[in-house]
Design a protein around this motif. Structure first.
Motif, mmCIF file in Angstrom:
data_model
loop_
_atom_site.group_PDB
_atom_site.id
_atom_site.type_symbol
_atom_site.label_atom_id
_atom_site.label_comp_id
_atom_site.label_asym_id
_atom_site.label_seq_id
_atom_site.Cartn_x
_atom_site.Cartn_y
_atom_site.Cartn_z
ATOM 1 N N MET A 89 0.979 -1.255 0.107
ATOM 2 C CA MET A 89 0.041 0.303 0.045
ATOM 3 C C MET A 89 1.088 1.240 0.011
ATOM 4 S SD MET A 89 -3.275 -0.428 2.013
ATOM 5 C CE MET A 89 -4.289 0.463 1.807
ATOM 6 N N VAL A 90 -0.346 2.158 -0.548
ATOM 7 C CA VAL A 90 1.132 3.290 -0.684
ATOM 8 C C VAL A 90 0.139 4.418 0.216
ATOM 9 C CG1 VAL A 90 1.578 5.349 -2.159
ATOM 10 C CG2 VAL A 90 1.486 2.934 -2.996
ATOM 11 N N PHE A 91 1.183 5.381 1.091
ATOM 12 C CA PHE A 91 0.501 6.171 1.969
ATOM 13 C C PHE A 91 1.348 7.617 1.419
ATOM 14 C CE2 PHE A 91 -0.009 2.445 4.213
ATOM 15 C CZ PHE A 91 -1.667 2.440 4.568
ATOM 16 N N GLN A 92 0.612 8.606 1.546
ATOM 17 C CA GLN A 92 1.181 10.575 1.444
ATOM 18 C C GLN A 92 1.070 11.120 2.696
ATOM 19 O OE1 GLN A 92 -1.043 11.326 -2.418
ATOM 20 N NE2 GLN A 92 0.793 12.125 -2.724
ATOM 21 N N THR A 93 2.494 11.569 3.187
ATOM 22 C CA THR A 93 1.550 12.752 3.954
ATOM 23 C C THR A 93 1.671 14.121 3.517
ATOM 24 O OG1 THR A 93 4.183 12.981 4.515
ATOM 25 C CG2 THR A 93 3.494 11.134 5.828
ATOM 26 N N ALA A 94 0.218 14.941 4.714
ATOM 27 C CA ALA A 94 0.539 16.458 3.863
ATOM 28 C C ALA A 94 -0.011 16.909 4.673
ATOM 29 C CB ALA A 94 -0.719 15.563 2.708
ATOM 30 N N ASN A 95 -0.060 18.176 4.463
ATOM 31 C CA ASN A 95 -0.200 19.199 5.766
ATOM 32 C C ASN A 95 -1.827 18.627 5.421
ATOM 33 O OD1 ASN A 95 2.215 19.849 6.771
ATOM 34 N ND2 ASN A 95 2.751 21.366 6.196
ATOM 35 N N GLY A 96 -2.636 18.743 5.872
ATOM 36 C CA GLY A 96 -4.270 18.595 5.919
ATOM 37 C C GLY A 96 -5.286 18.684 7.303
ATOM 38 N N GLY A 97 -4.980 19.572 8.099
ATOM 39 C CA GLY A 97 -5.922 19.764 8.685
ATOM 40 C C GLY A 97 -5.168 20.875 9.849
ATOM 41 N N TYR A 98 -5.965 20.654 10.821
ATOM 42 C CA TYR A 98 -6.133 21.620 12.014
ATOM 43 C C TYR A 98 -6.360 20.922 13.848
ATOM 44 C CZ TYR A 98 -10.967 23.446 12.988
ATOM 45 O OH TYR A 98 -12.115 22.661 13.766
ATOM 46 N N SER A 99 -6.091 21.140 14.423
ATOM 47 C CA SER A 99 -5.943 20.314 16.036
ATOM 48 C C SER A 99 -6.071 21.290 17.108
ATOM 49 C CB SER A 99 -4.852 19.284 15.983
ATOM 50 O OG SER A 99 -5.681 17.940 17.854
ATOM 51 N N THR A 100 -6.212 21.334 17.893
ATOM 52 C CA THR A 100 -6.822 22.376 19.118
ATOM 53 C C THR A 100 -7.358 20.941 20.400
ATOM 54 O OG1 THR A 100 -7.472 23.883 18.127
ATOM 55 C CG2 THR A 100 -7.570 24.095 20.843
ATOM 56 N N ASN A 101 -5.737 21.140 20.937
ATOM 57 C CA ASN A 101 -5.615 20.504 22.677
ATOM 58 C C ASN A 101 -5.056 21.503 23.470
ATOM 59 O OD1 ASN A 101 -5.508 18.195 20.927
ATOM 60 N ND2 ASN A 101 -3.490 18.584 20.256
ATOM 61 N N TRP A 102 -6.608 20.774 25.104
ATOM 62 C CA TRP A 102 -6.341 21.470 26.011
ATOM 63 C C TRP A 102 -5.684 20.301 27.258
ATOM 64 C CZ3 TRP A 102 -10.670 21.612 22.366
ATOM 65 C CH2 TRP A 102 -11.259 21.059 23.214
ATOM 66 N N GLY A 103 -5.987 20.929 28.496
ATOM 67 C CA GLY A 103 -6.340 19.843 29.343
ATOM 68 C C GLY A 103 -5.551 20.109 30.347
ATOM 69 N N GLY A 104 -5.290 18.652 30.844
ATOM 70 C CA GLY A 104 -4.111 19.421 32.571
ATOM 71 C C GLY A 104 -2.791 17.905 33.746
ATOM 72 N N GLU A 105 -2.675 18.393 34.465
ATOM 73 C CA GLU A 105 -2.145 17.247 34.872
ATOM 74 C C GLU A 105 -2.552 17.979 36.710
ATOM 75 O OE1 GLU A 105 1.428 14.672 33.858
ATOM 76 O OE2 GLU A 105 2.101 16.072 35.290
#
Length: 169
Positions: free
Chosen positions: A43-59
């Motif tokens: 199988m052939v895979f490609q990587t690309a800049n394709g989105g956004y993510s917002t992460n939040w949390g704590g410890e």
């Protein structure tokens, strides 16, 4: 960080990340049956800049010195995530990030050279890495027999114990 007493301390941390141009993976072709050098499926895979993510949390972390020979440590982490990927993309880095993590550790000195430690780990349900692309999961399973592996593991609990003998005090 707060030292509540000579035996107890508490740490609290919070975070917020906003990623754009998130690197993701998409299937570029296949599966193909290839016979050279030995028969296999490719199988052939490609990587690309394709989105956004917002992460939040704590410890939250607590350290307790029960006695001169016994210490307890506890941690809890929480991750929240909002992710949007381009169609047919999958983010492998986010696929193994759990919502909740917790650890309880006990460290006991049994003498000058001997100690006994135990750790209890909990990992909560993990993100699927699809960023809202549920159709990708179905098409991947239909076109790739390896995709039947569990892509979204559930909760797990692990207990470790260690007895340590030091050669010199």
């Amino acid at each position: 960080r707060n030292q509540l007493s000579t035996r107890l301390s508490l740490d609290v941390a919070a975070y917020y990340y906003n990623y754009s141009q998130l690197r993701a993976v998409t299937a570029a072709g296949g599966p193909y049956l290839v016979f050279v050098p030995i028969p296999h499926i490719q199988m052939v895979f490609q990587t690309a800049n394709g989105g956004y993510s917002t992460n939040w949390g704590g410890e939250l972390t607590a350290n307790l010195k029960v006695s001169d020979r016994w210490r307890l440590f506890a941690t809890y982490s929480r991750l929240q995530q909002r992710q949007k990927l381009a169609p047919n993309m999958w983010n492998a880095a986010m696929a193994n990030m759990p919502h909740n993590l917790a650890t309880v550790r006990s460290q006991t000195d049994l003498g000058q050279r001997l100690s006994f430690d135990t750790d209890l780990y909990f990992s909560g349900r993990q993100y699927d890495g699809l960023g809202g692309n549920k159709d990708l999961l179905l098409s991947t399973i239909q076109s790739n027999p390896l995709a039947e592996l569990d892509l979204k593991p559930g909760n797990y609990l692990r207990w470790d114990a260690r007895l340590t003998w030091r050669i010199s005090p």
